[in-house]
Design a protein around this motif. Structure first.
Motif, PDB file in Angstrom:
ATOM      1  N   ALA A  91       0.839  -1.203   0.000  1.00 35.49           N
ATOM      2  CA  ALA A  91       0.000   0.000   0.000  1.00 35.49           C
ATOM      3  C   ALA A  91       0.875   1.255   0.000  1.00 35.49           C
ATOM      4  CB  ALA A  91      -0.939  -0.004   1.210  1.00 35.49           C
TER       5      ALA A  91
ATOM      6  N   GLU B  99       9.500   3.911   7.484  1.00 36.01           N
ATOM      7  CA  GLU B  99       9.356   2.457   7.618  1.00 36.01           C
ATOM      8  C   GLU B  99      10.096   1.989   8.875  1.00 36.01           C
ATOM      9  OE1 GLU B  99       7.794  -0.357   6.247  1.00 36.01           O
ATOM     10  OE2 GLU B  99       8.954  -1.339   7.825  1.00 36.01           O
TER      11      GLU B  99
ATOM     12  N   ARG C 140       4.855 -13.102   2.153  1.00 31.53           N
ATOM     13  CA  ARG C 140       3.441 -13.118   2.550  1.00 31.53           C
ATOM     14  C   ARG C 140       2.586 -13.522   1.357  1.00 31.53           C
ATOM     15  NH1 ARG C 140       1.705  -8.014   5.923  1.00 31.53           N
ATOM     16  NH2 ARG C 140       0.814  -9.488   7.378  1.00 31.53           N
TER      17      ARG C 140
ATOM     18  N   GLN D 137       5.067 -11.491  -2.683  1.00 31.23           N
ATOM     19  CA  GLN D 137       4.900 -10.109  -2.223  1.00 31.23           C
ATOM     20  C   GLN D 137       6.243  -9.426  -1.968  1.00 31.23           C
ATOM     21  OE1 GLN D 137       1.786  -9.450   0.661  1.00 31.23           O
ATOM     22  NE2 GLN D 137       2.950  -7.883   1.734  1.00 31.23           N
TER      23      GLN D 137
ATOM     24  N   ALA E 163       6.815   4.953  13.331  1.00 34.70           N
ATOM     25  CA  ALA E 163       5.822   5.967  13.705  1.00 34.70           C
ATOM     26  C   ALA E 163       5.262   5.573  15.057  1.00 34.70           C
ATOM     27  CB  ALA E 163       4.709   6.010  12.660  1.00 34.70           C
TER      28      ALA E 163
ATOM     29  N   ASP F  43      -3.824  -3.056   5.022  1.00 33.59           N
ATOM     30  CA  ASP F  43      -4.204  -3.751   6.257  1.00 33.59           C
ATOM     31  C   ASP F  43      -4.530  -2.781   7.386  1.00 33.59           C
ATOM     32  OD1 ASP F  43      -3.811  -6.123   4.944  1.00 33.59           O
ATOM     33  OD2 ASP F  43      -2.253  -6.886   6.277  1.00 33.59           O
TER      34      ASP F  43
ATOM     35  N   GLY G  52      -5.974  -9.492   0.552  1.00 32.65           N
ATOM     36  CA  GLY G  52      -5.390  -8.380   1.305  1.00 32.65           C
ATOM     37  C   GLY G  52      -4.469  -7.483   0.496  1.00 32.65           C
ATOM     38  N   ALA G  53      -3.494  -8.062  -0.166  1.00 23.55           N
ATOM     39  CA  ALA G  53      -2.532  -7.249  -0.920  1.00 23.55           C
ATOM     40  C   ALA G  53      -3.225  -6.581  -2.106  1.00 23.55           C
ATOM     41  CB  ALA G  53      -1.369  -8.117  -1.404  1.00 23.55           C
ATOM     42  N   ASN G  54      -4.229  -7.257  -2.643  1.00 21.35           N
ATOM     43  CA  ASN G  54      -4.956  -6.687  -3.782  1.00 21.35           C
ATOM     44  C   ASN G  54      -5.773  -5.470  -3.370  1.00 21.35           C
ATOM     45  OD1 ASN G  54      -4.379  -8.626  -6.047  1.00 21.35           O
ATOM     46  ND2 ASN G  54      -5.005 -10.051  -4.445  1.00 21.35           N
TER      47      ASN G  54
HETATM   48  P1  RFL Z   1       2.070  -4.564   5.132  1.00 22.09           P
HETATM   49  O1  RFL Z   1       2.508  -5.420   4.020  1.00 22.09           O
HETATM   50  O2  RFL Z   1       1.872  -5.208   6.462  1.00 22.09           O
HETATM   51  O3  RFL Z   1       3.107  -3.375   5.265  1.00 22.09           O
HETATM   52  C1  RFL Z   1       3.058  -2.510   6.361  1.00 22.09           C
HETATM   53  C2  RFL Z   1       4.444  -1.923   6.544  1.00 22.09           C
HETATM   54  O4  RFL Z   1       4.384  -0.990   7.631  1.00 22.09           O
HETATM   55  C3  RFL Z   1       5.517  -1.172   8.478  1.00 22.09           C
HETATM   56  N1  RFL Z   1       5.111  -0.699   9.804  1.00 22.09           N
HETATM   57  C4  RFL Z   1       5.488   0.510  10.283  1.00 22.09           C
HETATM   58  N2  RFL Z   1       6.260   1.468   9.751  1.00 22.09           N
HETATM   59  C5  RFL Z   1       6.434   2.619  10.480  1.00 22.09           C
HETATM   60  N3  RFL Z   1       5.869   2.796  11.721  1.00 22.09           N
HETATM   61  C6  RFL Z   1       5.090   1.832  12.282  1.00 22.09           C
HETATM   62  N4  RFL Z   1       4.538   2.026  13.490  1.00 22.09           N
HETATM   63  C7  RFL Z   1       4.879   0.628  11.562  1.00 22.09           C
HETATM   64  N5  RFL Z   1       4.166  -0.502  11.790  1.00 22.09           N
HETATM   65  C8  RFL Z   1       4.321  -1.282  10.719  1.00 22.09           C
HETATM   66  C9  RFL Z   1       5.784  -2.668   8.415  1.00 22.09           C
HETATM   67  O5  RFL Z   1       7.135  -2.956   8.762  1.00 22.09           O
HETATM   68  C10 RFL Z   1       5.480  -2.972   6.937  1.00 22.09           C
HETATM   69  O6  RFL Z   1       6.636  -2.806   6.133  1.00 22.09           O
HETATM   70  O7  RFL Z   1       0.689  -3.823   4.830  1.00 22.09           O
HETATM   71  P2  RFL Z   1       0.024  -3.371   3.435  1.00 22.09           P
HETATM   72  O8  RFL Z   1       0.968  -2.546   2.629  1.00 22.09           O
HETATM   73  O9  RFL Z   1      -1.280  -2.825   3.839  1.00 22.09           O
HETATM   74  O10 RFL Z   1      -0.176  -4.739   2.600  1.00 22.09           O
HETATM   75  C11 RFL Z   1      -1.114  -5.698   3.013  1.00 22.09           C
HETATM   76  C12 RFL Z   1      -0.594  -7.091   2.672  1.00 22.09           C
HETATM   77  O11 RFL Z   1       0.701  -7.264   3.225  1.00 22.09           O
HETATM   78  C13 RFL Z   1      -1.530  -8.197   3.203  1.00 22.09           C
HETATM   79  O12 RFL Z   1      -2.874  -7.825   3.065  1.00 22.09           O
HETATM   80  C14 RFL Z   1      -1.319  -9.513   2.432  1.00 22.09           C
HETATM   81  O13 RFL Z   1      -0.042 -10.048   2.691  1.00 22.09           O
HETATM   82  C15 RFL Z   1      -2.403 -10.537   2.808  1.00 22.09           C
HETATM   83  N6  RFL Z   1      -2.139 -11.844   2.169  1.00 22.09           N
HETATM   84  C16 RFL Z   1      -2.456 -12.055   0.853  1.00 22.09           C
HETATM   85  N7  RFL Z   1      -3.043 -11.077   0.121  1.00 22.09           N
HETATM   86  C17 RFL Z   1      -3.300 -11.254  -1.199  1.00 22.09           C
HETATM   87  O14 RFL Z   1      -3.845 -10.324  -1.838  1.00 22.09           O
HETATM   88  N8  RFL Z   1      -2.956 -12.422  -1.861  1.00 22.09           N
HETATM   89  C18 RFL Z   1      -2.351 -13.464  -1.189  1.00 22.09           C
HETATM   90  O15 RFL Z   1      -2.025 -14.475  -1.806  1.00 22.09           O
HETATM   91  C19 RFL Z   1      -2.105 -13.308   0.227  1.00 22.09           C
HETATM   92  N9  RFL Z   1      -1.481 -14.278   0.933  1.00 22.09           N
HETATM   93  C20 RFL Z   1      -1.497 -12.861   2.909  1.00 22.09           C
HETATM   94  C21 RFL Z   1      -1.177 -14.076   2.254  1.00 22.09           C
HETATM   95  C22 RFL Z   1      -1.172 -12.684   4.265  1.00 22.09           C
HETATM   96  C23 RFL Z   1      -0.565 -13.712   4.966  1.00 22.09           C
HETATM   97  N10 RFL Z   1      -0.290 -13.535   6.351  1.00 22.09           N
HETATM   98  C24 RFL Z   1       0.725 -12.653   6.778  1.00 22.09           C
HETATM   99  C25 RFL Z   1      -1.343 -13.822   7.246  1.00 22.09           C
HETATM  100  C26 RFL Z   1      -0.540 -15.083   2.951  1.00 22.09           C
HETATM  101  C27 RFL Z   1      -0.229 -14.908   4.314  1.00 22.09           C
HETATM  102  C28 RFL Z   1       0.468 -16.023   5.067  1.00 22.09           C
END
Ligand code: RFL
Length: 397
Positions: A18, A37, A49, A107, A131, A292, A304-306
């Protein structure tokens, strides 16, 4: 050494999908922004992920010149296979619904590409900068208080703050309870999320519904496969040996009937409690939530990532319009536009959870639910209109 103090028109919290899509789009239109970050760079590169990107996500990334890596190294995927007590069947979703496919691309590779693109374009990012809180979002001087890994405090002033820092980030915490409604659901299902150093065993996403619990198979690369195993709540991630994991996967996925799985070292394991939650609205004054941080969705339908990429594009357009043309329509409608998509994805994800998990109790209600689940699966196996509906919702966001 991370920068402790500064200012930018848009301060983006978090360098996940995001935050980095948003930052790239803002930078491309000349908007002054910075990404803060918490993690160090090597941690981001190792954070495996998601892997399944929807067609719409790929289109968004292509539209903004961010899809080179996934076009080169990703591969398309269009089949899922269900293994149930009533046998197995496959759905080729490229031939159903809107005929769309997934692109499989890890990812962490996407994050690496987005980061490289952002840095090459001269983008500012401060790693190792957490943050702590967003302050004054409802007033004239929004800012983000930060702390570096070695404990130095600082402050970033902003006109807008984009909370892309995930579920446990500072953005969510900074919104007062009375300004937001939180919708939560604990699905009462726990998975062991596993990453195996093994080639995929099927040409399809595999979903096995078994009396011992769900098992799932999802390709990542030619050498890495993600597996899921439903387990008891409270199971420690390292309590199962590799051998026990493979034996259980073989059993639940019907290796005897359908062929053994290709085994390898389990290189990552985590316990995933299937939970969903959504915040409404996704805006508090100058603070916007995306990814997220805006909504957590269980990984059962890979959304989620989408959603994160889709929301990042909407937020980028909204902020660009407001900052470069003084047009506030986008920032005013951002939350409602995203929430319509989020609830649609949540509804489908919830439907998938019910499809894929047997109720474990021996009471009347559990036995009833198991029969309705079986009937839902039968409809998916036999009804073309149900398959079209499934395909459209499965690949779309
Ligand atoms: P992210 O990827 O969690 O990135 C957030 C970033 O913020 C940083 N952060 C901070 N930075 C500064 N200050 C703070 N206080 C902070 N707190 C955190 C973190 O270090 C990190 O770098 O969130 P974003 O960008 O919203 O992306 C969301 C996706 O990561 C998530 O929805 C997906 O991974 C979910 N998901 C899947 N989504 C799909 O669309 N297709 C998939 O195949 C899929 N497979 C999955 C998944 C999630 C999984 N887990 C973790 C349950 C498979 C798994 C195993």
């Amino acid at each position: 050494m991370p920068t402790v103090d500064g200012s930018a028109d848009v301060v983006v919290l978090g360098a996940g999908p995001a935050g980095l899509v948003l930052a790239n789009l803002l930078l491309a239109r000349g908007v002054d922004c910075v990404v803060l970050e918490r993690a160090e760079l090597d941690h981001l590169h190792a954070r495996a992920r998601a892997g399944f990107l929807a067609a719409n996500t790929v289109r968004i990334l292509e539209r903004h010149g961010l899809a080179d890596g996934l076009r080169r190294r990703g591969h398309t995927h269009s089949t899922c296979e269900f293994r149930t007590e009533d046998g197995r069947f496959q759905l080729d979703y490229s031939a159903l619904g809107r005929g769309e496919v997934h692109t499989v691309y890890p990812q962490q590779d996407l994050v690496e590409d987005l980061l490289a693109h952002y840095l090459a374009a001269g983008g500012r990012i401060s790693f190792g900068t957490e943050a702590v809180a967003v302050r004054g979002a409802d007033g004239a001087e929004p800012s983000v208080s930060v702390r570096t890994a070695d404990g130095r405090p600082g402050r970033w002033r902003a006109r807008y703050v984009a909370g892309c820092d995930g579920r446990h980030g500072a953005a969510r915490r900074s919104i007062p309870d009375h300004s937001v409604r939180r919708f939560r659901r604990d699905h009462d299902v726990t998975w062991l999320g596993l990453l195996a150093e093994a080639p995929p065993s099927l040409d399809a996403v595999g979903y096995a519904v078994h009396e011992r619990g769900f098992a799932g198979h999802m390709a990542r690369t030619s050498a890495l496969t993600r597996y899921y195993l439903q387990c008891e709540r409270g199971t420690p991630a390292d309590s199962w040996s590799d051998e026990r994991i493979w034996d259980e996967l073989d059993l639940r996925m019907g290796a005897k009937e359908y062929g053994p799985l290709r085994r390898g070292r389990i290189v990552q394991r985590s316990v995933i409690g299937l939970e969903s939650d959504v915040l409404e609205p996704l805006r508090y004054g100058a603070l916007f939530l995306a990814g997220d941080a805006a909504s957590l969705i269980s990984p059962s339908a890979a959304k989620g990532a989408n959603l994160a990429v889709l929301e990042a594009e909407l937020l980028a357009h909204a902020l660009i319009d407001d900052l470069t043309r003084k047009d506030p329509v986008g920032v005013e409608s951002y939350s409602a536009r995203c929430l319509a998509r989020i609830w649609s994805a949540q509804e489908f994800s919830h439907w998938m959870i019910e499809l894929l998990h047997s109720a474990s109790g021996r009471d009347d209600a559990s036995r009833f639910l198991n029969r309705t689940r079986r009937s839902r699966m039968a409809a998916l196996r036999t009804s073309r209109s149900q398959q079209d509906w499934f395909a459209e919702r499965y690949v779309g966001v």
